[in-house]
Motif scaffolding. Structure first.
Motif, short mmCIF file in Angstrom:
data_model
loop_
_atom_site.label_atom_id
_atom_site.label_comp_id
_atom_site.label_asym_id
_atom_site.label_seq_id
_atom_site.Cartn_x
_atom_site.Cartn_y
_atom_site.Cartn_z
N LYS A 1 8.35 51.62 87.54
CA LYS A 1 7.01 51.11 87.86
C LYS A 1 6.62 50.03 86.84
N ALA A 2 6.92 50.28 85.56
CA ALA A 2 6.61 49.30 84.52
C ALA A 2 7.42 48.03 84.73
N ILE A 3 8.69 48.18 85.12
CA ILE A 3 9.54 47.01 85.38
C ILE A 3 8.97 46.22 86.57
N ALA A 4 8.57 46.95 87.62
CA ALA A 4 8.00 46.28 88.79
C ALA A 4 6.72 45.54 88.41
N GLU A 5 5.88 46.17 87.60
CA GLU A 5 4.65 45.53 87.15
C GLU A 5 4.96 44.29 86.29
N ALA A 6 5.98 44.42 85.43
CA ALA A 6 6.37 43.28 84.58
C ALA A 6 6.91 42.15 85.44
N ASP A 7 7.73 42.49 86.45
CA ASP A 7 8.24 41.47 87.37
C ASP A 7 7.09 40.79 88.11
N SER A 8 6.14 41.60 88.53
CA SER A 8 4.97 41.06 89.24
C SER A 8 4.18 40.15 88.31
N ALA A 9 4.00 40.57 87.08
CA ALA A 9 3.26 39.76 86.10
C ALA A 9 4.03 38.47 85.82
N ARG A 10 5.35 38.55 85.73
CA ARG A 10 6.18 37.36 85.52
C ARG A 10 6.02 36.39 86.68
N ALA A 11 6.05 36.94 87.88
CA ALA A 11 5.89 36.08 89.06
C ALA A 11 4.52 35.41 89.03
N GLU A 12 3.48 36.18 88.67
CA GLU A 12 2.14 35.61 88.57
C GLU A 12 2.09 34.53 87.49
N LEU A 13 2.77 34.79 86.36
CA LEU A 13 2.79 33.80 85.28
C LEU A 13 3.48 32.52 85.74
N LYS A 14 4.56 32.67 86.50
CA LYS A 14 5.24 31.47 87.00
C LYS A 14 4.31 30.68 87.91
N ILE A 15 3.60 31.41 88.76
CA ILE A 15 2.64 30.74 89.66
C ILE A 15 1.58 30.05 88.83
N LYS A 16 1.06 30.74 87.82
CA LYS A 16 0.02 30.17 86.96
C LYS A 16 0.58 28.95 86.20
N ASP A 17 1.83 29.09 85.69
CA ASP A 17 2.45 27.96 84.99
C ASP A 17 2.58 26.75 85.91
N LEU A 18 3.02 27.01 87.14
CA LEU A 18 3.14 25.92 88.10
C LEU A 18 1.78 25.32 88.40
N GLU A 19 0.78 26.17 88.49
CA GLU A 19 -0.57 25.68 88.75
C GLU A 19 -1.08 24.84 87.56
N ILE A 20 -0.78 25.32 86.34
CA ILE A 20 -1.18 24.58 85.14
C ILE A 20 -0.47 23.22 85.11
N ILE A 21 0.80 23.22 85.42
CA ILE A 21 1.56 21.97 85.44
C ILE A 21 0.96 21.03 86.48
N ARG A 22 0.66 21.52 87.64
CA ARG A 22 0.06 20.70 88.70
C ARG A 22 -1.30 20.16 88.24
N LEU A 23 -2.10 21.03 87.63
CA LEU A 23 -3.41 20.59 87.16
C LEU A 23 -3.27 19.54 86.05
N ARG A 24 -2.32 19.66 85.17
CA ARG A 24 -2.09 18.66 84.12
C ARG A 24 -1.72 17.32 84.75
N GLU A 25 -0.85 17.46 85.71
CA GLU A 25 -0.43 16.22 86.36
C GLU A 25 -1.60 15.58 87.08
N GLU A 26 -2.44 16.38 87.65
CA GLU A 26 -3.63 15.84 88.32
C GLU A 26 -4.56 15.20 87.29
N LEU A 27 -4.67 15.88 86.15
CA LEU A 27 -5.52 15.33 85.10
C LEU A 27 -4.94 14.02 84.57
N LYS A 28 -3.70 13.98 84.36
CA LYS A 28 -3.06 12.76 83.88
C LYS A 28 -3.21 11.67 84.94
#
Length: 182
Positions: A148-175
């Motif tokens: 369950k902890a591994i699944a939660e960590a995988d889920s959190a990792r996936a969310e972090l990747k989505i957030k990272d991609l969103e941050i990258i997109r937002l930076r690019e928009e800002l630039k």
């Protein structure tokens, strides 16, 4: 054997009686008449019968003791091992009876110890099985928690990747937006 013993006793008594009769006859052989021979014949018959009766009387308890001991050894159970003959046969029968009682006591104690050992083994086995079962359940629970902890960590990792991609997109928009404003 007991018949053999009875015959030996009877033979000894008869031979001793014949020896005594022959000795008396030899001492007074001049005065022997028909009446003497009749008396000696009756005396011989009496000695013969006495010898047989004595042989049976003294060999009977021994024969019975031997048969009862044989039955006890074979496991049939002895009818009677102790005799009240007020002699060595009584002492022997009491000693044999004590040996059999001690043997039965030791046998029952051995069986009790064996049963006690079996019970202890079964108890320890049961406790071991219960302990193993409890430990297996604990391992399963911990494994489920870990998965369950591994699944939660995988889920959190996936969310972090989505957030990272969103941050990258937002930076690019800002630039891109800064470049448009200039």
């Amino acid at each position: 054997m007991a018949l053999n013993l009875a015959a030996k006793i009877a033979f000894s008594i008869i031979v001793a009686g014949l020896f005594i009769m022959a000795s008396f006859m030899a001492l007074n052989y001049e005065v022997l008449n028909a009446g003497s021979y009749i008396i000696f014949s009756l005396l011989f018959f009496y000695i013969f019968m006495f010898g047989i009766a004595a042989g049976k009387k003294y060999a009977g308890p021994v024969k019975e003791l031997v048969e009862n001991v044989s039955d006890a050894i074979k496991g049939k159970g002895a009818k009677k091992l102790s005799f009240d003959t007020k002699d060595e046969i009584e002492e022997l029968s009491k000693a044999i009876e004590k040996v059999f009682k001690d043997s039965e006591k030791n046998k029952s104690e051995t069986e009790m110890i064996k049963k006690s050992g079996d019970i202890k083994f079964k108890t320890k086995s049961l406790l071991s099985e219960q302990l193993i079962g409890a430990l297996e359940q604990k391992v399963k629970n911990r494994t489920m928690d870990f998965e369950k902890a591994i699944a939660e960590a995988d889920s959190a990792r996936a969310e972090l990747k989505i957030k990272d991609l969103e941050i990258i997109r937002l930076r690019e928009e800002l630039k891109g937006g800064k470049h448009k404003k200039r």
